[in-house]
Scaffold this motif. Structure first.
Motif, PDB file in Angstrom:
ATOM      1  N   ASP A 171       0.849  -1.192   0.000  1.00 58.14           N
ATOM      2  CA  ASP A 171       0.000   0.000   0.000  1.00 58.14           C
ATOM      3  C   ASP A 171       0.879   1.234   0.000  1.00 58.14           C
ATOM      4  OD1 ASP A 171      -2.374  -1.467   0.139  1.00 58.14           O
ATOM      5  OD2 ASP A 171      -2.277  -1.574   2.329  1.00 58.14           O
ATOM      6  N   GLY A 172       0.442   2.247  -0.714  1.00 59.26           N
ATOM      7  CA  GLY A 172       1.139   3.522  -0.696  1.00 59.26           C
ATOM      8  C   GLY A 172       2.354   3.545  -1.592  1.00 59.26           C
ATOM      9  N   PRO A 173       3.023   4.678  -1.623  1.00 59.78           N
ATOM     10  CA  PRO A 173       4.183   4.838  -2.499  1.00 59.78           C
ATOM     11  C   PRO A 173       5.410   4.081  -1.989  1.00 59.78           C
ATOM     12  CG  PRO A 173       3.758   6.868  -1.288  1.00 59.78           C
ATOM     13  CD  PRO A 173       2.657   5.910  -0.942  1.00 59.78           C
ATOM     14  N   VAL A 174       6.239   3.669  -2.938  1.00 57.79           N
ATOM     15  CA  VAL A 174       7.507   2.995  -2.652  1.00 57.79           C
ATOM     16  C   VAL A 174       8.605   3.778  -3.366  1.00 57.79           C
ATOM     17  CG1 VAL A 174       8.842   0.872  -2.956  1.00 57.79           C
ATOM     18  CG2 VAL A 174       6.396   0.736  -2.462  1.00 57.79           C
ATOM     19  N   LYS A 175       9.690   4.043  -2.673  1.00 57.06           N
ATOM     20  CA  LYS A 175      10.819   4.739  -3.283  1.00 57.06           C
ATOM     21  C   LYS A 175      11.500   3.824  -4.295  1.00 57.06           C
ATOM     22  CE  LYS A 175      12.095   7.640   0.649  1.00 57.06           C
ATOM     23  NZ  LYS A 175      13.189   7.920   1.600  1.00 57.06           N
ATOM     24  N   VAL A 176      11.911   4.422  -5.397  1.00 61.80           N
ATOM     25  CA  VAL A 176      12.664   3.710  -6.424  1.00 61.80           C
ATOM     26  C   VAL A 176      14.060   4.307  -6.471  1.00 61.80           C
ATOM     27  CG1 VAL A 176      12.844   3.187  -8.885  1.00 61.80           C
ATOM     28  CG2 VAL A 176      10.601   3.215  -7.781  1.00 61.80           C
ATOM     29  N   GLY A 177      15.056   3.448  -6.299  1.00 61.32           N
ATOM     30  CA  GLY A 177      16.454   3.854  -6.401  1.00 61.32           C
ATOM     31  C   GLY A 177      17.101   3.184  -7.598  1.00 61.32           C
ATOM     32  N   ASP A 178      18.392   3.345  -7.728  1.00 56.32           N
ATOM     33  CA  ASP A 178      19.107   2.809  -8.881  1.00 56.32           C
ATOM     34  C   ASP A 178      18.975   1.297  -9.023  1.00 56.32           C
ATOM     35  OD1 ASP A 178      19.949   5.378  -9.475  1.00 56.32           O
ATOM     36  OD2 ASP A 178      21.907   5.132  -8.524  1.00 56.32           O
ATOM     37  N   TYR A 179      18.874   0.593  -7.902  1.00 59.20           N
ATOM     38  CA  TYR A 179      18.775  -0.870  -7.932  1.00 59.20           C
ATOM     39  C   TYR A 179      17.339  -1.370  -7.809  1.00 59.20           C
ATOM     40  CZ  TYR A 179      23.817  -1.259  -7.896  1.00 59.20           C
ATOM     41  OH  TYR A 179      25.148  -1.181  -8.238  1.00 59.20           O
ATOM     42  N   GLY A 180      16.363  -0.473  -7.929  1.00 59.09           N
ATOM     43  CA  GLY A 180      14.975  -0.904  -7.909  1.00 59.09           C
ATOM     44  C   GLY A 180      14.199  -0.358  -6.735  1.00 59.09           C
ATOM     45  N   LEU A 181      13.174  -1.090  -6.368  1.00 60.41           N
ATOM     46  CA  LEU A 181      12.253  -0.655  -5.320  1.00 60.41           C
ATOM     47  C   LEU A 181      12.839  -0.918  -3.939  1.00 60.41           C
ATOM     48  CD1 LEU A 181      10.501  -1.090  -7.912  1.00 60.41           C
ATOM     49  CD2 LEU A 181       8.631  -1.546  -6.364  1.00 60.41           C
ATOM     50  N   TYR A 182      12.745   0.090  -3.061  1.00 55.66           N
ATOM     51  CA  TYR A 182      13.182  -0.111  -1.681  1.00 55.66           C
ATOM     52  C   TYR A 182      12.312  -1.177  -1.051  1.00 55.66           C
ATOM     53  CZ  TYR A 182      16.081   4.098  -2.008  1.00 55.66           C
ATOM     54  OH  TYR A 182      17.028   5.029  -2.356  1.00 55.66           O
ATOM     55  N   ALA A 183      12.916  -1.984  -0.211  1.00 52.11           N
ATOM     56  CA  ALA A 183      12.275  -3.106   0.471  1.00 52.11           C
ATOM     57  C   ALA A 183      12.149  -4.326  -0.434  1.00 52.11           C
ATOM     58  CB  ALA A 183      10.914  -2.746   1.067  1.00 52.11           C
ATOM     59  N   ASP A 184      12.718  -4.255  -1.640  1.00 49.57           N
ATOM     60  CA  ASP A 184      12.730  -5.429  -2.505  1.00 49.57           C
ATOM     61  C   ASP A 184      14.127  -6.045  -2.468  1.00 49.57           C
ATOM     62  OD1 ASP A 184      11.440  -7.232  -4.257  1.00 49.57           O
ATOM     63  OD2 ASP A 184      12.463  -6.317  -5.957  1.00 49.57           O
ATOM     64  N   VAL A 185      14.193  -7.308  -2.857  1.00 54.00           N
ATOM     65  CA  VAL A 185      15.447  -8.051  -2.827  1.00 54.00           C
ATOM     66  C   VAL A 185      15.552  -8.872  -4.099  1.00 54.00           C
ATOM     67  CG1 VAL A 185      16.709  -9.885  -1.614  1.00 54.00           C
ATOM     68  CG2 VAL A 185      15.342  -8.258  -0.310  1.00 54.00           C
ATOM     69  N   GLN A 186      16.747  -8.980  -4.626  1.00 55.45           N
ATOM     70  CA  GLN A 186      17.061  -9.958  -5.660  1.00 55.45           C
ATOM     71  C   GLN A 186      18.219 -10.788  -5.132  1.00 55.45           C
ATOM     72  OE1 GLN A 186      17.684  -6.515  -6.860  1.00 55.45           O
ATOM     73  NE2 GLN A 186      15.534  -6.202  -7.273  1.00 55.45           N
ATOM     74  N   VAL A 187      18.014 -12.088  -5.037  1.00 56.99           N
ATOM     75  CA  VAL A 187      19.045 -12.961  -4.496  1.00 56.99           C
ATOM     76  C   VAL A 187      20.206 -13.079  -5.481  1.00 56.99           C
ATOM     77  CG1 VAL A 187      19.559 -15.332  -3.789  1.00 56.99           C
ATOM     78  CG2 VAL A 187      17.459 -14.232  -3.018  1.00 56.99           C
ATOM     79  N   ASP A 188      19.901 -13.190  -6.756  1.00 56.43           N
ATOM     80  CA  ASP A 188      20.907 -13.390  -7.796  1.00 56.43           C
ATOM     81  C   ASP A 188      20.893 -12.173  -8.709  1.00 56.43           C
ATOM     82  OD1 ASP A 188      22.500 -14.155  -9.914  1.00 56.43           O
ATOM     83  OD2 ASP A 188      21.351 -15.946 -10.408  1.00 56.43           O
ATOM     84  N   ARG A 189      21.654 -11.149  -8.362  1.00 57.94           N
ATOM     85  CA  ARG A 189      21.636  -9.896  -9.141  1.00 57.94           C
ATOM     86  C   ARG A 189      22.271 -10.041 -10.516  1.00 57.94           C
ATOM     87  NH1 ARG A 189      22.186  -4.672  -5.228  1.00 57.94           N
ATOM     88  NH2 ARG A 189      20.060  -4.823  -4.464  1.00 57.94           N
TER      89      ARG A 189
END
Length: 179
Positions: A31-49
């Motif tokens: 819910d609500g806005p999510v900040k987007v940085g150079d590596y994607g959405l804050y609070a997101d994870v990629q195990v294998d970048r």
């Protein structure tokens, strides 16, 4: 007007028999806005970048129109984030997007189309298919969805409009690269 239906980030890491031992494919809407940085959405994870993240694969986008196809094919509902997408969209043919095409998402974020998703065995296992069947089926349908790199940071939220800012005429489409 094309728009964002859901913004999705990782809900939990799950054990996986792949090389990394865990997967972050389990994404869900927030819910609500999510900040987007150079590596994607804050609070997101990629195990294998190397394969699923990094600067050129910061945001994975999938269209509701393609989800509708898969729901019909699979005979089940596919909730927001289930394909590992960060943004579920409607009203824009994400597979016809050209490499280098730029989209404004909401008021601030600018993303640039970089490449199609290449389905992997983690995705197949997530779909309940340890064979090559799901990978081949997904690839053959040419509905991969694009990755975006972040050109301009800012917040994104469900309901945000998407506008195409620039389309390079001579660049390949996501669909053509997926062949």
């Amino acid at each position: 007007m094309p728009s964002v239906l859901a913004v999705c980030v990782v809900r939990a890491l799950h054990p996986d028999s792949g090389r990394a031992g865990v997967t972050a494919i389990d994404k869900g809407p927030v819910d609500g806005p999510v900040k987007v940085g150079d590596y994607g959405l804050y609070a997101d994870v990629q195990v294998d970048r190397k394969h699923h993240g990094g600067l050129d694969k910061a945001i994975y986008v999938y269209a509701q129109e393609d989800i509708d196809f898969w729901e019909s094919e699979l005979g089940r509902e596919i909730p927001f984030g289930f394909f590992g997408e960060n943004l579920r969209t409607e009203g824009i043919d994400v597979n016809a997007a050209r490499v280098g095409e730029q989209w404004r998402i909401g008021h601030d974020v600018i993303g640039e189309v970089t490449s199609p998703r290449i389905p992997c065995q983690t995705f197949a296992r997530w779909m309940g298919d340890d064979s090559d069947g799901w990978v081949k089926r997904f690839a053959q349908e040419r509905r991969p969805g694009p990755y975006l790199r972040v050109v301009k940071r800012g917040p994104v939220a469900a309901g945000d409009a998407i506008s195409v800012l620039r389309v390079p005429d001579d660049a390949p489409t996501i669909c053509s690269l997926a062949r």
